[in-house]
Design an enzyme around this catalytic site. Structure first.
Site, PDB file in Angstrom:
ATOM      1  N   GLY A  15      43.147  45.746  35.688  1.00 13.15           N
ATOM      2  CA  GLY A  15      43.131  46.394  37.017  1.00 13.15           C
ATOM      3  C   GLY A  15      44.057  47.527  37.026  1.00 13.15           C
ATOM      4  O   GLY A  15      43.938  48.766  37.271  1.00 13.15           O
ATOM      5  N   LYS A 195      28.170  40.300  25.485  1.00 14.54           N
ATOM      6  CA  LYS A 195      29.822  40.070  25.801  1.00 14.54           C
ATOM      7  C   LYS A 195      29.769  38.565  26.011  1.00 14.54           C
ATOM      8  O   LYS A 195      30.537  37.758  25.390  1.00 14.54           O
ATOM      9  CB  LYS A 195      30.717  41.038  26.830  1.00 14.54           C
ATOM     10  CG  LYS A 195      31.902  40.495  27.112  1.00 14.54           C
ATOM     11  CD  LYS A 195      32.800  41.508  27.500  1.00 14.54           C
ATOM     12  CE  LYS A 195      33.858  40.816  28.236  1.00 14.54           C
ATOM     13  NZ  LYS A 195      34.821  40.350  27.418  1.00 14.54           N
TER      14      LYS A 195
HETATM   15  O1  KPL Z   1      37.128  38.861  25.539  1.00 14.39           O
HETATM   16  C1  KPL Z   1      37.857  37.910  24.881  1.00 14.39           C
HETATM   17  C2  KPL Z   1      38.798  36.829  25.805  1.00 14.39           C
HETATM   18  O2  KPL Z   1      39.530  36.522  25.267  1.00 14.39           O
HETATM   19  O3  KPL Z   1      38.203  36.663  26.987  1.00 14.39           O
HETATM   20  C3  KPL Z   1      37.876  37.866  23.534  1.00 14.39           C
HETATM   21  C4  KPL Z   1      36.802  38.755  22.878  1.00 14.39           C
HETATM   22  C5  KPL Z   1      37.406  36.464  23.031  1.00 14.39           C
HETATM   23  C6  KPL Z   1      38.954  38.248  22.832  1.00 14.39           C
HETATM   24  O4  KPL Z   1      39.839  37.365  22.878  1.00 14.39           O
END
Ligand code: KPL
Length: 312
Positions: A15, A195
């Site tokens: 943020g 993602k």
């Molecule tokens: O998005 C991530 C997270 O930690 O939430 C990754 C890509 C796994 C990187 O640590």
């Protein structure tokens, strides 16, 4: 036309980083801090190496650029009017409570949801039917050194979009001029799913095994669990129509593990800090989609239970 004023709900590392980008792009920004927290300046430190480009091969930035104070207004006492444009960067499990705290100020608000996991846009639209919800996803890296000191650790790409908007809305101009490598993505669902798929593998495994991301490739017993989860995530992705992710999930996960080998995943950080985790919005969402398509996903169910057992 007057430019939008942005409010940022969730003054964590991401943020603050985006508030800073917008302020430096001459946008009006206010950080909404939690009630009871003493407002004050937030310091930003850049620890990013410059991205090497073909025009600038081998470029490296200063390892630790000087700190600068974030120019967004924080906890402004008289800031109580309607909120027209809202960036939401809280933890996924805090979104609905944080929104309730500003509910009287919401109307036909543009809500840009940039949180881990999926499923929240639906809950938000049910509770606040007038909101215009957009999704953002970023590979920018930032963490908090302490409550008022944020470190920008790595540059990345930011994608913004909404299933209901093929074309970027006028406010996107503020983002594209202020945030480096910020793209409008007319197929944001596919980016969000990709993602989610990677997070379903890396986050719970690192949380349960208490390891940095790189260990998932180095330790054979963890690499075996990575392969099991990838196989199931691929099956669910096929069933849900995300063929690209279904076909590439092993390579995508391997790439993120390598690129973030030294990092502690956000879920491991939550566990170590005694906070709740976002498992319900990550693996929990995947399991809902799996159930809707009749895909068993037993290994994902098991890792979700293992993470739930870690809960504070
Ligand atoms: O998005 C991530 C997270 O930690 O939430 C990754 C890509 C796994 C990187 O640590």
């Amino acid at each position: 036309m007057a430019e939008a004023t942005w409010h940022v709900l969730g003054a964590g590392a991401i943020g603050c980083l985006f508030a800073d980008y917008l302020v430096r792009g001459n946008c009006e920004v206010t950080l909404i801090e939690r009630a009871g927290k003493t407002p004050g300046p937030i310091l930003l430190e850049s620890a990013c190496a410059e991205t090497a480009t073909s025009a600038n091969p081998g470029a490296r930035g200063a390892a630790h650029a000087p700190l600068r104070a974030l120019g967004a207004r924080t906890g402004v006492p008289k800031d109580s009017g309607p909120i027209t444009h809202l960036l939401i960067t809280t933890k996924a499990y805090d979104v609905l409570t944080a929104m309730a705290s500003i509910a009287p100020r919401l109307g036909n608000t543009v809500a840009l949801l940039m949180v881990n996991g999926l499923g929240l846009a639906e809950s938000l639209s049910q509770t606040y039917p007038q909101l215009s919800v957009f999704y953002g996803t970023t590979t920018e890296g930032a963490y908090r050194r302490n409550r008022r000191h944020v470190v920008h650790a790595g540059r990345g790409e930011t994608r913004i979009g909404a299933a209901h908007a093929a074309e970027p809305p006028p406010w996107f101009g503020q983002w594209s001029r202020s945030v480096p490598r910020c793209l409008w993505d007319a197929d944001i669902d596919t980016a969000l799913w990709a993602k989610l798929a990677v997070n379903c593998v890396i986050n719970p495994l690192t949380a349960v095994h208490g390891c940095r991301n790189g260990a998932l490739a180095e330790r054979p017993e963890l690499a075996a669990r990575v392969a099991q989860l990838c196989r199931e995530v691929s099956q669910v992705s096929y069933a849900a129509g995300y063929t690209g992710t279904a076909q590439a999930i092993d390579a995508m996960v391997a790439r993120v593990i390598q690129a973030t080998a030294a990092n502690r995943s956000s879920m491991l950080q939550d566990v170590q800090a005694g906070r709740p985790t976002e498992i319900e919005y990550i693996t929990g969402y995947l399991l809902q989609v799996a159930a809707a398509h009749g895909v068993p996903a037993v290994h994902n169910r098991q890792i979700m239970q293992e993470v739930e057992r870690l809960a504070p």
